[in-house]
Every structure is written in structure tokens, then in C-alpha cells.
Design an enzyme around this catalytic site. Structure first.
Site, PDB file in Angstrom:
ATOM      1  N   CYS A 144      44.098  47.645  33.664  1.00  0.00           N
ATOM      2  CA  CYS A 144      42.680  48.012  33.641  1.00  0.00           C
ATOM      3  C   CYS A 144      42.318  48.815  34.879  1.00  0.00           C
ATOM      4  O   CYS A 144      42.058  48.248  35.940  1.00  0.00           O
ATOM      5  CB  CYS A 144      41.805  46.768  33.521  1.00  0.00           C
ATOM      6  SG  CYS A 144      40.041  47.167  33.458  1.00  0.00           S
ATOM      7  N   CYS A 147      38.860  48.113  36.253  1.00  0.00           N
ATOM      8  CA  CYS A 147      38.756  46.869  37.034  1.00  0.00           C
ATOM      9  C   CYS A 147      39.381  47.049  38.412  1.00  0.00           C
ATOM     10  O   CYS A 147      38.842  46.591  39.412  1.00  0.00           O
ATOM     11  CB  CYS A 147      39.497  45.724  36.363  1.00  0.00           C
ATOM     12  SG  CYS A 147      39.291  45.622  34.589  1.00  0.00           S
ATOM     13  N   ASP A 148      40.550  47.668  38.478  1.00  0.00           N
ATOM     14  CA  ASP A 148      41.353  47.621  39.700  1.00  0.00           C
ATOM     15  C   ASP A 148      41.477  48.952  40.440  1.00  0.00           C
ATOM     16  O   ASP A 148      41.867  48.973  41.608  1.00  0.00           O
ATOM     17  CB  ASP A 148      42.782  47.147  39.362  1.00  0.00           C
ATOM     18  CG  ASP A 148      42.779  45.770  38.720  1.00  0.00           C
ATOM     19  OD1 ASP A 148      41.876  44.980  39.050  1.00  0.00           O
ATOM     20  OD2 ASP A 148      43.661  45.481  37.895  1.00  0.00           O
TER      21      ASP A 148
END
Ligand code: NAP
Length: 323
Positions: A144, A147-148
Site C-alpha cells: 500500500c 499507506c506507507d
């Protein structure tokens, strides 16, 4: 046998949020939260956030929070209002007559007037041992980018995205904001992504597409240092140095247990929702989070959908005299 007012299946942001709302509405929910397993890919109660290190985009945590910590907060909040927990998987569902019957992996059965499906979806991985090792340890392999990708370790670094669909394009174009170069590694010579999404990547000055290339190994001990590639046409192997690898080769919704239940799924196995609500095609059966959402897949959107499902279930139960 006891008939529960509401059973929630799943324990990610959608499931716990549904539980918080259902418990506060005195529905005394039972949450079936799953059994941890490692193969073929890691699956844990708490869902995908349990495999994430730092979460920086969940509102309310200005300093960030780890995925497992965040899920612990969700669970505690749900338990505080009386949610009961069953540590088991749902193996099959009988929605042919009410109250509905769920059969658990242990063989036990549970009955309920309303059911909320919040079992999520798992990211697909290539399946290489070093890929999984570095993904689990927060070593720079992730499924992701949204997300990261903004973490300091990736800033100004060469990064790679694997895949040729809309998700790969979205992730690659997001990463071009932080990376020195974004390599898109695709196994064929054409993307399946929409033209608009492709254009974002193809027109980015710091994105480079490596066509006809398959990742055959991930290099690095504590952190990723590169990937080993094989040309799918010539068979030639090469090494590409990268500081991050983002796998974007699709997701699999956790809906196998719904086989034969009559719940309508789309061609990829996601639960189909009706009229922009959490209602499925079956009365009293609701769904929330990634199991019904191939598009956004964020903790905060899943939590929002969990809230909707609990409110929809509460109204549906109230209309049938179950309070
Ligand atoms: P997808 O469309 O199924 O694409 C998966 C990609 O991964 C394909 O290019 C596939 O290659 C590749 N792939 C699959 N297995 C692989 C493997 N083992 N090794 C290497 N590559 C592999 O999945 P998605 O991109 O996650 O999209 C899912 C759905 O969500 C789609 O309907 C998409 O349109 C939608 N979506 C929409 C948006 C948006 O509109 N903003 C954003 C994200 C997703 P091949 O092409 O060779 O099969």
C-alpha cells in the site's frame, strides 16, 4: 439456541467500528474475529493494519500510530461498550431463513437476526520468501503506497511498483511526489489500467516503466536494497537497486465463506451493496469495508462503512421489533 441481535464477522476497522456503534445502540453484538494464520499469506484478526508499521493518515493521531496499536484501540473501544468476541472463523452462512445461521470453523453454530460482513480483502503478493520476510518486518516492502509511501525512508529514493492495473498506476503516480525515480515493473508489454491512469505515470518525468519484467527475488537483509528481475521475453536476468517495493497486483476479498449463501458478489468476489447503503441483496445482511470496496480500501473509509452498517442494521432490526 440463543439468537443474537447482531453478529459482526471481521475485526478490521469496519468490523470494530460496526461493533462500537452496535454496542452503543444496545444491540449487544457478537464479533467473530477470525483465527490467525500465516499461509499462504499472513492473515490476522485486526486485518491488514496488523501487517502495517506506521499509520500516518488515520485522523486523530497527529503523531502517527502503529497499525497493531490502532487496532488495539478499536478493539478496546468496542469491548468497553460490551461487544462480545468469538475467536473463530465463519466457515459458511445459511441465509435461507431467519434467524440466520452461521457455522464456525470449529463446527459450532451461531444464530442472528442481523449479520454484518466485514471480513476485508487481502493484498495479493508475488509469493517470494524474501518479499514476505521484508513485508512482515517493515523492511521497505509494502502492498500500500498510499499507506506507507510518504514515510521518510522512501523520500528521494528510487522505488519500484509491481503491476499494470489502476492500483499500480495510482500508487506509482503517488510515489512520484516523494521518490527520485519510480520504476513500474510489469510482466507484459501493455497495462490493463485505464488510459487516464496510465497517462499519469507515462507522463511523469521521474517514472520509468520496465515492460516484460517479473520480480524473481527481493534483495537485502534488514531493509530492501534491490530486486532481481527476469525479462519475460528473453529470459535475461538483471538487478535493479531500489529502497522500496510496492506490490500492486490486486486484492482478494475474503468472501469464500459466502459461497452458496446467496449474497451477491461482483465478478472479482466483492460483496455488492445496494443504493449507496450497506445493504446486500439479502434482508438483514449488511457489509462494510474492503470486502465491499475495491476502490478506496483505506482504514478510515472502512471505519465509515462500519458505522453505516451498524446504523442500517439497527434501523432494520427496529423496524422488525428487535431492540
Ligand atoms: P487488477 O486490475 O486486477 O490488476 C492487477 C495487475 O497486477 C495486472 O496488471 C496483472 O498483470 C498484475 N499481476 C497479477 N498477478 C501478478 C503476479 N503474480 N506478478 C506480476 N504481476 C501480476 O487489480 P487493481 O489494479 O488492484 O484494480 C482492481 C480494481 O479496482 C479494478 O477494477 C480497478 O479498475 C479498480 N481500481 C480503480 C481505481 C480508480 O479508478 N481510481 C484505482 C484502483 C483500483 P496482467 O495485466 O498481466 O494480468
Amino acid at each position: 439456541m440463543t439468537v443474537e441481535k447482531c453478529i459482526i464477522i471481521g475485526s478490521g476497522p469496519a468490523g470494530w467500528t460496526a461493533a462500537i456503534y452496535a454496542a452503543r445502540a444496545s444491540l449487544d453484538p457478537l464479533c467473530v474475529i477470525g483465527i490467525p494464520r500465516q499461509d499462504p499469506a499472513p492473515v490476522l484478526p485486526g486485518g491488514q493494519l496488523m501487517l502495517t508499521t506506521e499509520v500516518e493518515n488515520y485522523p486523530g493521531f497527529p503523531g502517527g500510530v502503529t497499525g497493531p496499536e490502532l487496532m488495539e484501540h478499536f478493539q478496546k473501544q468496542a469491548e468497553r461498550f460490551g461487544t462480545r468476541i468469538e475467536y473463530d472463523d465463519v466457515a459458511s452462512c445459511d441465509f435461507s431463513h431467519r434467524p440466520y445461521t452461521l457455522t464456525l470453523a470449529s463446527g459450532a453454530t451461531r444464530r442472528a437476526h442481523a449479520v454484518i460482513i466485514a471480513t476485508g480483502a487481502t493484498a495479493n503478493w508475488i509469493g517470494l520468501p524474501n518479499e514476505m520476510r521484508l513485508a512482515r518486518s517493515g523492511g521497505g516492502v509494502s502492498a500500500c503506497a498510499v499507506c506507507d509511501g510518504a514515510l521518510p525512508i522512501f523520500r528521494g529514493q528510487p522505488l519500484a511498483v509491481v503491476g499494470g492495473g489502476d492500483t499500480a498506476m495510482e500508487e506509482a503516480s503517488y510515489l512520484t511526489k516523494f521518490a527520485s525515480t519510480v520504476y513500474v515493473i510489469h510482466r507484459r508489454d501493455a497495462f490493463r489500467a485505464s488510459r487516464t491512469m496510465q497517462a499519469r505515470v507515462l507522463e511523469a518525468p521521474n517514472a520509468r516503466v520496465l515492460w516484460n519484467r517479473q520480480v524473481i527475488d527481493v534483495l537485502g537483509e534488514q531493509r530492501i536494497s534491490g530486486v532481481r528481475l527476469r525479462d519475460t521475453v528473453s529470459g535475461e536476468e538483471s538487478t535493479l537497486e531500489v529502497a522500496g517495493l510496492f506490490i500492486a497486483i490486486g486484492h482478494t476479498p475474503a468472501t469464500a465463506f459466502l459461497a452458496g449463501s446467496g449474497v451477491e458478489l461482483d465478478d472479482k468476489g466483492y460483496v455488492l451493496l445496494r443504493d449507496r447503503t450497506s445493504r446486500t441483496n439479502i434482508e438483514g445482511v449488511f457489509a462494510a469495508g474492503d470486502v465491499a470496496d475495491a476502490s478506496y480500501r483505506q482504514a478510515v473509509t472502512a471505519a465509515g462503512m462500519g458505522c453505516q452498517a451498524a446504523l442500517d442494521a439497527e434501523r432494520w432490526l427496529a423496524a422488525r421489533g428487535v431492540h
